[in-house]
Structure formats: structure tokens, C-alpha cells
Design an enzyme around this catalytic site. Structure first.
Site, PDB file in Angstrom:
ATOM      1  N   HIS A 230      65.886  53.332  41.430  1.00  0.00           N
ATOM      2  CA  HIS A 230      66.795  52.181  41.477  1.00  0.00           C
ATOM      3  C   HIS A 230      67.286  51.993  42.900  1.00  0.00           C
ATOM      4  O   HIS A 230      67.701  52.964  43.532  1.00  0.00           O
ATOM      5  CB  HIS A 230      67.985  52.441  40.553  1.00  0.00           C
ATOM      6  CG  HIS A 230      69.004  51.356  40.597  1.00  0.00           C
ATOM      7  ND1 HIS A 230      68.798  50.134  39.994  1.00  0.00           N
ATOM      8  CD2 HIS A 230      70.219  51.294  41.186  1.00  0.00           C
ATOM      9  CE1 HIS A 230      69.866  49.371  40.198  1.00  0.00           C
ATOM     10  NE2 HIS A 230      70.735  50.050  40.921  1.00  0.00           N
TER      11      HIS A 230
ATOM     12  N   ILE B  62      41.385  31.599  44.618  1.00  0.00           N
ATOM     13  CA  ILE B  62      41.265  31.171  46.019  1.00  0.00           C
ATOM     14  C   ILE B  62      42.079  29.903  46.246  1.00  0.00           C
ATOM     15  O   ILE B  62      42.813  29.777  47.229  1.00  0.00           O
ATOM     16  CB  ILE B  62      39.785  30.952  46.404  1.00  0.00           C
ATOM     17  CG1 ILE B  62      39.047  32.296  46.372  1.00  0.00           C
ATOM     18  CG2 ILE B  62      39.673  30.289  47.775  1.00  0.00           C
ATOM     19  CD1 ILE B  62      37.595  32.239  46.802  1.00  0.00           C
TER      20      ILE B  62
ATOM     21  N   VAL C 120      37.186  17.019  39.345  1.00  0.00           N
ATOM     22  CA  VAL C 120      36.760  16.262  40.525  1.00  0.00           C
ATOM     23  C   VAL C 120      35.309  15.849  40.345  1.00  0.00           C
ATOM     24  O   VAL C 120      34.470  16.651  39.947  1.00  0.00           O
ATOM     25  CB  VAL C 120      36.916  17.122  41.801  1.00  0.00           C
ATOM     26  CG1 VAL C 120      36.250  16.453  42.992  1.00  0.00           C
ATOM     27  CG2 VAL C 120      38.392  17.375  42.073  1.00  0.00           C
TER      28      VAL C 120
ATOM     29  N   ALA D 133      36.851  43.065  44.889  1.00  0.00           N
ATOM     30  CA  ALA D 133      36.402  44.130  45.787  1.00  0.00           C
ATOM     31  C   ALA D 133      36.559  45.509  45.141  1.00  0.00           C
ATOM     32  O   ALA D 133      35.665  46.357  45.241  1.00  0.00           O
ATOM     33  CB  ALA D 133      37.194  44.070  47.082  1.00  0.00           C
TER      34      ALA D 133
HETATM   35  P1  NAD Z   1      37.758  30.799  40.181  1.00  0.00           P
HETATM   36  O1  NAD Z   1      36.681  30.835  39.192  1.00  0.00           O
HETATM   37  O2  NAD Z   1      38.890  31.779  40.109  1.00  0.00           O
HETATM   38  O3  NAD Z   1      38.437  29.357  40.180  1.00  0.00           O
HETATM   39  C1  NAD Z   1      37.710  28.171  40.304  1.00  0.00           C
HETATM   40  C2  NAD Z   1      38.479  27.071  39.613  1.00  0.00           C
HETATM   41  O4  NAD Z   1      37.868  25.818  39.910  1.00  0.00           O
HETATM   42  C3  NAD Z   1      38.459  27.219  38.092  1.00  0.00           C
HETATM   43  O5  NAD Z   1      39.785  27.288  37.618  1.00  0.00           O
HETATM   44  C4  NAD Z   1      37.718  25.967  37.623  1.00  0.00           C
HETATM   45  O6  NAD Z   1      38.200  25.461  36.411  1.00  0.00           O
HETATM   46  C5  NAD Z   1      37.955  24.994  38.776  1.00  0.00           C
HETATM   47  N1  NAD Z   1      36.937  23.916  38.873  1.00  0.00           N
HETATM   48  C6  NAD Z   1      35.592  24.049  38.838  1.00  0.00           C
HETATM   49  N2  NAD Z   1      34.987  22.844  38.969  1.00  0.00           N
HETATM   50  C7  NAD Z   1      35.974  21.924  39.096  1.00  0.00           C
HETATM   51  C8  NAD Z   1      36.000  20.513  39.262  1.00  0.00           C
HETATM   52  N3  NAD Z   1      34.893  19.783  39.329  1.00  0.00           N
HETATM   53  N4  NAD Z   1      37.202  19.895  39.365  1.00  0.00           N
HETATM   54  C9  NAD Z   1      38.355  20.613  39.307  1.00  0.00           C
HETATM   55  N5  NAD Z   1      38.381  21.947  39.150  1.00  0.00           N
HETATM   56  C10 NAD Z   1      37.212  22.603  39.047  1.00  0.00           C
HETATM   57  O7  NAD Z   1      37.040  30.873  41.608  1.00  0.00           O
HETATM   58  P2  NAD Z   1      37.642  30.973  43.091  1.00  0.00           P
HETATM   59  O8  NAD Z   1      39.104  30.758  43.111  1.00  0.00           O
HETATM   60  O9  NAD Z   1      36.760  30.116  43.931  1.00  0.00           O
HETATM   61  O10 NAD Z   1      37.391  32.497  43.444  1.00  0.00           O
HETATM   62  C11 NAD Z   1      36.054  33.031  43.426  1.00  0.00           C
HETATM   63  C12 NAD Z   1      36.049  34.483  43.065  1.00  0.00           C
HETATM   64  O11 NAD Z   1      36.642  35.256  44.082  1.00  0.00           O
HETATM   65  C13 NAD Z   1      36.816  34.756  41.790  1.00  0.00           C
HETATM   66  O12 NAD Z   1      36.055  35.567  40.956  1.00  0.00           O
HETATM   67  C14 NAD Z   1      38.048  35.447  42.241  1.00  0.00           C
HETATM   68  O13 NAD Z   1      38.516  36.398  41.292  1.00  0.00           O
HETATM   69  C15 NAD Z   1      37.611  36.111  43.542  1.00  0.00           C
HETATM   70  N6  NAD Z   1      38.781  36.206  44.410  1.00  0.00           N
HETATM   71  C16 NAD Z   1      39.766  37.098  44.100  1.00  0.00           C
HETATM   72  C17 NAD Z   1      40.900  37.158  44.868  1.00  0.00           C
HETATM   73  C18 NAD Z   1      41.990  38.120  44.501  1.00  0.00           C
HETATM   74  O14 NAD Z   1      41.745  38.996  43.691  1.00  0.00           O
HETATM   75  N7  NAD Z   1      43.197  37.977  45.022  1.00  0.00           N
HETATM   76  C19 NAD Z   1      41.074  36.303  45.941  1.00  0.00           C
HETATM   77  C20 NAD Z   1      40.068  35.403  46.221  1.00  0.00           C
HETATM   78  C21 NAD Z   1      38.927  35.367  45.437  1.00  0.00           C
END
Ligand code: NAD
Length: 471
Positions: free
Chosen positions: A448, A193, A246, A324
Site C-alpha cells: 500500500h 496499433i 472504410v 513478441a
Molecule cells: P488488429 O487486428 O488488432 O486491428 C485491426 C482493426 O482494423 C480491427 O479491429 C478490424 O476490425 C479493423 N478493420 C479492418 N478492416 C477495416 C476497414 N476496412 N475499415 C475499418 N476498420 C477495419 O491489428 P493491428 O492493430 O494492425 O495490429 C496488428 C498486430 O500487431 C495485432 O495482432 C496486434 O496484437 C499486434 N500488436 C500488438 C501490440 C501490443 O501488444 N501492444 C502493439 C501493436 C501491435
């Protein structure tokens, strides 16, 4: 026999009733289950407190990908001169962007509600709660099912002490509703995200800083993919700090002040909190009815059966990838089991993953590190640079196809970076899912010039007969 009787539904006057299947939650997992169950002749009640389609359709996948497409259009205008086209990017009209995005969502929603109703599914509007092992109560009415499927989805987590006020500190849902492009944004979390929103906002002209606690952006991807995304983001002027946790966030008059471990601070107009999504299972009666939970997630076996007989769980409340398409597959699996079929469980290891940033990152199967953990030195990798791919040159995108194979064995993982490479993941998934060897893939032609060719070339190279690659 009328349709209701034929479907085995016994309505009682207050609207409650008995069904073959009661599904709690109409997101990707829940509605897919309902659609398939109805298709198999079962009577279905689908309980939803908000809108059929859930997070993915209304505040997740679909609207964010619409934003990302608008971002691509902005980038095309901004970069048009490299193609000899003189266009000028005047401004981003967020009202127009939102109208486009909301139009996409609304058309899909209309289509989905039409589909649900055409299958004779009873949609129950309201918040459901499990009040018996097979009973869901909604506003005082009871809906009993021979089977119950829990599909209540997930919510945006925040850090302890950080409240998403919707003005300065936003969840991704709230960020989708912005009516202006912020001047500057701090993105907390460099997961999927975080990098997707960072990508959109940068394309729209904002100053973006991503703060990620782990050593890489999209840290669950192959390290080579993470590094390629980091290089591309650097070139795009997206700032990021890795290994940076953070600790606190303060809303100020001017914006937000973010303090990281060690005391450094970052200021911006807005903060997006993207630190993962938690399961929506609290207060829904699951534990009270004997459903085993672990850290809030519903524990299931590979067939999505919970600890209570006849009660299943699908989607983001089940530990694993919160995607999803995994929800769809689990929903269908459950519906088919309830109907007495014998479907194959969802194979978690071959679920494709796509991050729709610019550039995109897509993968299926094992990363190189995971493969080496399992197979030691019996692992071979090959990286085919998109520089050798005609269509990628035409698009002016950089990136690669990386294959991870077991020595003399099947392809265990495919990792892709580059504009639009998410569209290639289907073939990669078949290759990994069918345990194909590079030699099995090599004889198949790839049209191609397509980006798809890069997958073909990579397999040719790994099979020992590279065409457009240095051997
Ligand atoms: P995520 O788990 O992918 O990423 C969260 C990130 O935040 C991690 O890398 C983590 O290390 C970091 N983090 C946590 N606490 C922190 C802190 N205190 N300081 C700094 N960094 C910190 O979660 P997301 O991006 O919120 O997504 C949520 C879910 O939704 C995921 O499972 C994702 O796969 C799904 N999603 C998928 C898609 C896609 O497939 N394109 C798109 C959006 C969301």
C-alpha cells in the site's frame, strides 16, 4: 578442440555450413530460439535480411512504447496544474522525440547483438530462402541444419487498392519515422496499433479520428474494457466511428480523403492504416518444400512443428496472437525440443495482452462473453473501480479491475483499464495460469499504496470479504 568444432559447426570456405539449427529470421521468435539453442550447446546460424531484433525492436513494440512515453510526458506537462505544478507545454520537438526513441532502440540493439555474438551464434546477413527441407540459401550460400526454424515475421497489411505511399498514407512502420506532428490524422482500424497511435498523436496535439469496422475499439477485449477506453478517448477529444468500414482512400494535394461504407467521407493530413499484420511467407520456398500453409500462415502443432519433419515455425507466421512475448516463448520451446528436452507447449490462453494507450488496457484469459459461451450461467464477475484505489487517485487515473470467475471455481480472466495498469498483468497472469480461486489470492497482501492493491481488493471482494469496497 576449437570452439567451432565443439559446437558441431562445419564451416566451408564460401561461408556456408552445417549447423544443428538454422533459424530464418532474427525477430523476437527467431533470436529467442537462437539464444536458447546456443545456451543448450547447439550450433546455430541465424539468418536476417535486416537487423537482429526484427519488427518488435526496430519498428514495433519498443519505438511505439517510447513514443507513448513521450506522449505521457506531454500529458503530464499539459495537465500539471491539477497537481499544483505550473508547467507549460511549449511544443513537441519531433527531432528530439525521435532522437530519444532511436536512442532506446539503438541501445537495446547493441545489447542484443552483443548477446547473440557472446553465445557464438553465426549471424548470416541476407535474405534466406528454404531450398531444401533443411536448407536455407542466402546469396548463393547454403546453410543446412539438422533442424530449421522458420521465423520470418509479419508485415503491415493494407486494404485492397490502398497503397501506403509513406507520405499521406502510412503503415505503422512509416508512422514511426514522422518528423512533424500532423495537424490531423485518420486512423484506419481501432485495434491495438490504431489506438496506440491515436493516443500518441492526440497527446502531441493532433486532431485524431479512428474508423473501426467492428462495434468497439480494441474489439477483441472484454466489452467493458472497450467501452471504458471509448469513454476515456471521448474525454480526450479523440473522435471515433464504430461499425464503420472504410471502403476507399484517395491521396489529395492537401492530404487524404477517406470514404466509408454508406458514402460518408473523412479528410485529414494523414492516414494510418492499421488493419492487421499478415505473415511473411510468400516466395520463401516454404510451400515448395512441403510446409503446409493456410491463408499464408504456417500450420503447426502445439509444439510449433510444421508438416515437414525437423522444420519448426515460431512467431507471427503461426496463427494466433501476434505478440513478441508469444514469439519469445515459442522460440525457447522449439530450441529446447531440438536439444532433446521436453518443454511444456506455450499455453495460448494465458498469454497476457497489453494495449499501451492512455489509458492502458490489459488482460489475460477469457472475456466475460467467452466465459459465458463456455460455462453458461456458471460465471461470476466483479468489477473493482480504481476510484477506490489510493495510488490511482494520486495518479488521477480512472478505470477498473474486472475479474471473471467460474462460479465457486477459478479466476478465468482478468481485465484492467487505467494508466500504467499494463504493469499489473504479471500477477493477473499467474492467477489465471495457476487456476487460482479468489480465496487463494485473498490472503496475499498487496503493498500500500500501489495500483496492484486494486487486484488484491478485487479478489478480496470476490472471495466475499471486501475491504475498501462496498459489499
Ligand atoms: P488488429 O487486428 O488488432 O486491428 C485491426 C482493426 O482494423 C480491427 O479491429 C478490424 O476490425 C479493423 N478493420 C479492418 N478492416 C477495416 C476497414 N476496412 N475499415 C475499418 N476498420 C477495419 O491489428 P493491428 O492493430 O494492425 O495490429 C496488428 C498486430 O500487431 C495485432 O495482432 C496486434 O496484437 C499486434 N500488436 C500488438 C501490440 C501490443 O501488444 N501492444 C502493439 C501493436 C501491435
Amino acid at each position: 578442440m576449437d570452439a567451432d568444432m565443439r559446437q558441431g559447426r562445419l564451416d566451408v570456405p564460401d561461408g556456408s555450413g552445417e549447423f544443428d539449427v538454422v533459424v530464418l529470421g532474427a525477430g523476437s521468435g527467431g533470436y529467442a530460439c537462437a539464444l536458447r539453442a546456443a545456451q543448450l550447446g547447439l550450433s546455430v546460424a541465424l539468418v536476417e535480411k535486416d537487423k537482429v531484433g526484427g519488427t518488435c525492436l526496430h519498428v514495433g513494440c519498443i519505438p511505439t512504447k517510447a513514443l507513448l512515453h513521450a506522449a505521457e510526458v506531454a500529458d503530464s506537462a499539459r495537465g500539471s496544474e491539477q497537481f499544483g505544478v505550473r508547467a507549460t507545454l511549449e511544443s513537441i520537438d519531433m527531432a528530439g522525440v525521435n532522437a530519444y526513441k532511436d536512442g532506446v532502440v539503438s541501445r537495446l540493439h547493441q545489447g542484443l547483438t552483443g548477446l547473440v555474438s557472446s553465445r557464438g551464434i553465426t549471424v548470416v546477413q541476407g535474405t534466406g530462402r528454404l531450398t531444401g527441407p533443411r536448407t536455407v540459401e542466402v546469396d548463393g550460400a547454403s546453410y543446412s541444419g539438422r533442424s530449421v526454424v522458420l521465423a520470418s515475421g509479419s508485415f503491415s497489411r493494407t486494404l485492397p487498392g490502398v497503397e501506403a505511399d509513406g507520405t499521406r498514407v502510412l503503415t505503422s512502420e512509416q508512422a514511426l519515422g514522422l518528423t512533424e506532428v500532423p495537424r490531423s490524422v485518420v486512423v484506419l482500424g481501432g485495434g491495438v496499433i490504431g489506438v496506440e497511435f491515436a493516443s500518441v498523436w492526440r497527446s502531441f496535439g493532433a486532431e485524431v479520428t479512428v474508423l473501426e469496422a467492428l462495434p468497439h475499439l480494441v474489439p477483441s477485449e472484454d466489452e467493458q474494457s472497450s467501452k471504458a477506453l471509448e469513454r476515456a478517448f471521448r474525454k480526450r477529444g479523440i473522435r471515433f466511428h464504430l461499425g464503420t468500414r472504410v471502403e476507399s482512400v484517395e491521396a489529395t494535394d492537401a492530404g487524404v480523403l477517406v470514404t466509408v461504407e454508406g458514402g460518408a467521407t473523412h479528410e485529414a493530413d494523414l492516414l494510418l492504416v492499421a488493419v492487421g499484420r499478415g505473415p511473411v511467407t510468400d516466395g520463401l520456398g516454404y510451400a515448395e518444400q512441403g510446409v503446409t500453409l493456410e491463408r499464408g500462415f504456417v500450420v503447426t502443432d502445439e509444439r510449433c512443428r510444421t508438416s515437414v519433419e525437423g522444420v519448426y515455425a515460431v512467431g507471427d507466421i503461426v496463427p494466433g496472437l501476434q505478440l513478441a512475448h508469444r514469439g519469445f516463448a515459442q522460440g525457447v520451446l522449439v530450441a529446447e525440443q531440438i536439444a532433446g528436452l521436453d518443454p511444456r507447449p506455450v499455453e495460448e490462453s494465458t498469454i497476457p495482452r497489453v494495449t499501451y494507450s492512455e489509458p492502458e488496457v490489459a488482460s489475460v484469459g477469457l472475456t466475460e462473453a467467452q466465459a459465458r459461451e463456455r460455462h453458461g450461467d456458471e460465471v461470476e464477475t466483479l468489477t473493482y473501480d480504481l476510484a477506490g484505489n489510493g495510488k490511482s487517485q494520486i495518479l488521477r487515473t480512472q478505470g477498473f479491475v474486472k475479474l471473471v470467475r467460474r462460479t465457486d471455481g477459478p479466476v478465468l480472466g482478468v481485465h484492467l483499464v487505467g494508466s500504467r495498469v499494463g504493469e499489473l498483468i504479471g500477477e493477473a497472469q499467474l492467477i489465471v495460469g495457476w487456476d487460482a480461486h479468489p480465496e487463494d489470492v485473498a490472503p496475499f497482501l498487496h503493498a500500500h499504496p500501489t495500483q496492484d492493491e486494486a487486484l488484491g481488493e478485487a479478489h478480496l471482494a470476490l472471495a466475499g470479504k471486501p475491504l475498501h469496497a462496498h459489499s
